[in-house]
Design a protein around this motif. Sequence first.
Motif, PDB file in Angstrom:
ATOM      1  N   ARG A   1       0.834  -1.199   0.000  1.00 25.01           N
ATOM      2  CA  ARG A   1       0.000   0.000   0.000  1.00 25.01           C
ATOM      3  C   ARG A   1       0.874   1.257   0.000  1.00 25.01           C
ATOM      4  N   GLU A   2       1.902   1.249   0.827  1.00 22.04           N
ATOM      5  CA  GLU A   2       2.806   2.398   0.914  1.00 22.04           C
ATOM      6  C   GLU A   2       3.614   2.577  -0.365  1.00 22.04           C
ATOM      7  N   ALA A   3       3.829   1.488  -1.093  1.00 17.60           N
ATOM      8  CA  ALA A   3       4.642   1.547  -2.314  1.00 17.60           C
ATOM      9  C   ALA A   3       3.859   2.006  -3.544  1.00 17.60           C
ATOM     10  N   LEU A   4       2.537   2.162  -3.425  1.00 21.64           N
ATOM     11  CA  LEU A   4       1.751   2.627  -4.562  1.00 21.64           C
ATOM     12  C   LEU A   4       2.274   3.979  -5.061  1.00 21.64           C
ATOM     13  N   PRO A   5       2.255   4.200  -6.373  1.00 15.98           N
ATOM     14  CA  PRO A   5       2.677   5.516  -6.881  1.00 15.98           C
ATOM     15  C   PRO A   5       1.700   6.603  -6.448  1.00 15.98           C
ATOM     16  N   TRP A   6       2.218   7.794  -6.200  1.00 16.36           N
ATOM     17  CA  TRP A   6       1.380   8.929  -5.828  1.00 16.36           C
ATOM     18  C   TRP A   6       0.880   9.624  -7.086  1.00 16.36           C
ATOM     19  N   VAL A   7      -0.360  10.083  -7.053  1.00 11.86           N
ATOM     20  CA  VAL A   7      -0.952  10.784  -8.196  1.00 11.86           C
ATOM     21  C   VAL A   7      -1.191  12.243  -7.806  1.00 11.86           C
ATOM     22  N   ARG A   8      -0.558  13.134  -8.523  1.00  6.82           N
ATOM     23  CA  ARG A   8      -0.680  14.564  -8.226  1.00  6.82           C
ATOM     24  C   ARG A   8      -2.120  15.041  -8.425  1.00  6.82           C
ATOM     25  N   VAL A   9      -2.613  15.812  -7.468  1.00  2.00           N
ATOM     26  CA  VAL A   9      -3.971  16.366  -7.554  1.00  2.00           C
ATOM     27  C   VAL A   9      -3.854  17.816  -8.022  1.00  2.00           C
ATOM     28  N   ASP A  10      -4.175  18.060  -9.279  1.00  2.00           N
ATOM     29  CA  ASP A  10      -4.092  19.405  -9.834  1.00  2.00           C
ATOM     30  C   ASP A  10      -5.428  20.128  -9.827  1.00  2.00           C
ATOM     31  N   LYS A  11      -6.507  19.380  -9.712  1.00  2.00           N
ATOM     32  CA  LYS A  11      -7.834  19.975  -9.733  1.00  2.00           C
ATOM     33  C   LYS A  11      -8.099  20.722  -8.429  1.00  2.00           C
ATOM     34  N   THR A  12      -8.782  21.837  -8.536  1.00  2.00           N
ATOM     35  CA  THR A  12      -9.110  22.634  -7.357  1.00  2.00           C
ATOM     36  C   THR A  12     -10.448  22.185  -6.778  1.00  2.00           C
ATOM     37  N   TYR A  13     -10.422  21.818  -5.506  1.00  5.54           N
ATOM     38  CA  TYR A  13     -11.643  21.432  -4.799  1.00  5.54           C
ATOM     39  C   TYR A  13     -11.887  22.414  -3.664  1.00  5.54           C
ATOM     40  N   ARG A  14     -13.150  22.764  -3.462  1.00  6.30           N
ATOM     41  CA  ARG A  14     -13.513  23.639  -2.341  1.00  6.30           C
ATOM     42  C   ARG A  14     -14.469  22.896  -1.416  1.00  6.30           C
ATOM     43  N   PHE A  15     -14.290  23.130  -0.131  1.00  5.95           N
ATOM     44  CA  PHE A  15     -15.116  22.506   0.896  1.00  5.95           C
ATOM     45  C   PHE A  15     -15.612  23.567   1.853  1.00  5.95           C
ATOM     46  N   GLU A  16     -16.750  23.299   2.467  1.00  7.97           N
ATOM     47  CA  GLU A  16     -17.232  24.153   3.540  1.00  7.97           C
ATOM     48  C   GLU A  16     -16.932  23.445   4.854  1.00  7.97           C
ATOM     49  N   THR A  17     -16.271  24.142   5.749  1.00 11.78           N
ATOM     50  CA  THR A  17     -15.871  23.558   7.028  1.00 11.78           C
ATOM     51  C   THR A  17     -16.265  24.479   8.170  1.00 11.78           C
ATOM     52  N   GLY A  18     -16.036  24.021   9.386  1.00  9.74           N
ATOM     53  CA  GLY A  18     -16.328  24.845  10.555  1.00  9.74           C
ATOM     54  C   GLY A  18     -15.460  26.077  10.616  1.00  9.74           C
ATOM     55  N   LYS A  19     -14.377  26.084   9.850  1.00 10.28           N
ATOM     56  CA  LYS A  19     -13.475  27.233   9.809  1.00 10.28           C
ATOM     57  C   LYS A  19     -13.679  28.073   8.556  1.00 10.28           C
ATOM     58  N   GLY A  20     -14.716  27.761   7.791  1.00  9.74           N
ATOM     59  CA  GLY A  20     -14.991  28.514   6.567  1.00  9.74           C
ATOM     60  C   GLY A  20     -14.641  27.712   5.325  1.00  9.74           C
ATOM     61  N   SER A  21     -14.646  28.386   4.174  1.00 10.22           N
ATOM     62  CA  SER A  21     -14.319  27.739   2.915  1.00 10.22           C
ATOM     63  C   SER A  21     -12.869  27.274   2.934  1.00 10.22           C
ATOM     64  N   ALA A  22     -12.636  26.062   2.413  1.00 11.35           N
ATOM     65  CA  ALA A  22     -11.296  25.493   2.484  1.00 11.35           C
ATOM     66  C   ALA A  22     -10.960  24.741   1.206  1.00 11.35           C
ATOM     67  N   SER A  23      -9.679  24.658   0.926  1.00 11.41           N
ATOM     68  CA  SER A  23      -9.182  23.856  -0.186  1.00 11.41           C
ATOM     69  C   SER A  23      -8.814  22.475   0.348  1.00 11.41           C
ATOM     70  N   LEU A  24      -8.493  21.561  -0.540  1.00 10.47           N
ATOM     71  CA  LEU A  24      -8.052  20.238  -0.108  1.00 10.47           C
ATOM     72  C   LEU A  24      -6.787  20.364   0.735  1.00 10.47           C
ATOM     73  N   LYS A  25      -5.911  21.269   0.331  1.00 11.08           N
ATOM     74  CA  LYS A  25      -4.672  21.483   1.089  1.00 11.08           C
ATOM     75  C   LYS A  25      -4.975  21.982   2.493  1.00 11.08           C
ATOM     76  N   ASP A  26      -6.002  22.804   2.620  1.00 10.90           N
ATOM     77  CA  ASP A  26      -6.373  23.332   3.945  1.00 10.90           C
ATOM     78  C   ASP A  26      -6.812  22.221   4.896  1.00 10.90           C
ATOM     79  N   LEU A  27      -7.401  21.158   4.350  1.00  9.20           N
ATOM     80  CA  LEU A  27      -7.902  20.077   5.199  1.00  9.20           C
ATOM     81  C   LEU A  27      -6.774  19.350   5.933  1.00  9.20           C
ATOM     82  N   PHE A  28      -5.536  19.491   5.455  1.00 12.69           N
ATOM     83  CA  PHE A  28      -4.397  18.875   6.144  1.00 12.69           C
ATOM     84  C   PHE A  28      -4.149  19.522   7.504  1.00 12.69           C
ATOM     85  N   ASP A  29      -4.568  20.773   7.659  1.00 12.72           N
ATOM     86  CA  ASP A  29      -4.463  21.486   8.935  1.00 12.72           C
ATOM     87  C   ASP A  29      -3.058  21.402   9.535  1.00 12.72           C
TER      88      ASP A  29
END
Length: 255
Positions: A38-66
């Motif tokens: 599982r750890e050896a699987l190749p990583w796939v770059r995420v270039d698409k922009t995703y927006r989420f609504e969270t308790g801290k406001g609008s967030a990107s996928l990168k923001d979810l890493f906190d």
Amino acid sequence: MTTTHPTGTREAWLTARLDLLEAEKELTRRSDELARQREALPWVRVDKTYRFETGKGSASLKDLFDGRSQLLVYHFMFGPDYQAGCPSCSAIADGFDGFAVHLANHDVMLTAVSRAPLAKLNAYKQRMGWTFPWASSVDSDFNFDLNVSFTEQQQRDDSIEYNYRRGGHAMDATPVPPPVVEFAAACGTDAPTYSRDRPGMSAFVLEDGVVYHTYSTYARGLDGLWGMYQWLDHAPKGRNETGVWWHRHDEYAKR
């Protein structure tokens, strides 16, 4: 009343237990090897922009890493037209608060993501007494791109691909299985609407400012996240199932 289960002496039990121990050790070794694959699987770059609504406001996928470098997303079945979260997903999520704090202190962020509006998620979260992060992807392609949400057109065309294959899942069966009808009713909707969202878990990593998708699993691949089943598998009668027996944790006293 005499038990119908085989009985024996302590010596006979120990002999059988040692045989089982060898099988358990083999399963552990195999599980360790699967983790390495599982750890050896190749990583796939995420270039698409995703927006989420969270308790801290609008967030990107990168923001979810906190602030962490790794992100685990539980795809919680709670569609926009649901009135409550899926009972099965709810049973899995009951364990999140206990270990999310440990993951967060080991550079791993855990969050749930659903298509329902944030207000619905927050109300249900309060009802369940949960504190883990939960983001809404209601206006995003995120769930669709991760193959946990599907359109009415895909249902009509019988073109749903879930768990890396087309068809073959209980939610796509005809006639609709009774458990699917039961869970749909528990969510305040009908079976087709309920089935347009599916459970899953996806992993992401953030490196040098770039997000990569590393892994996703669905259906029985989520068994390890069901804390109650890990306990039942060690109980004398095992899972002992004849149908749907679990409910939301606040509903047992009402039955």
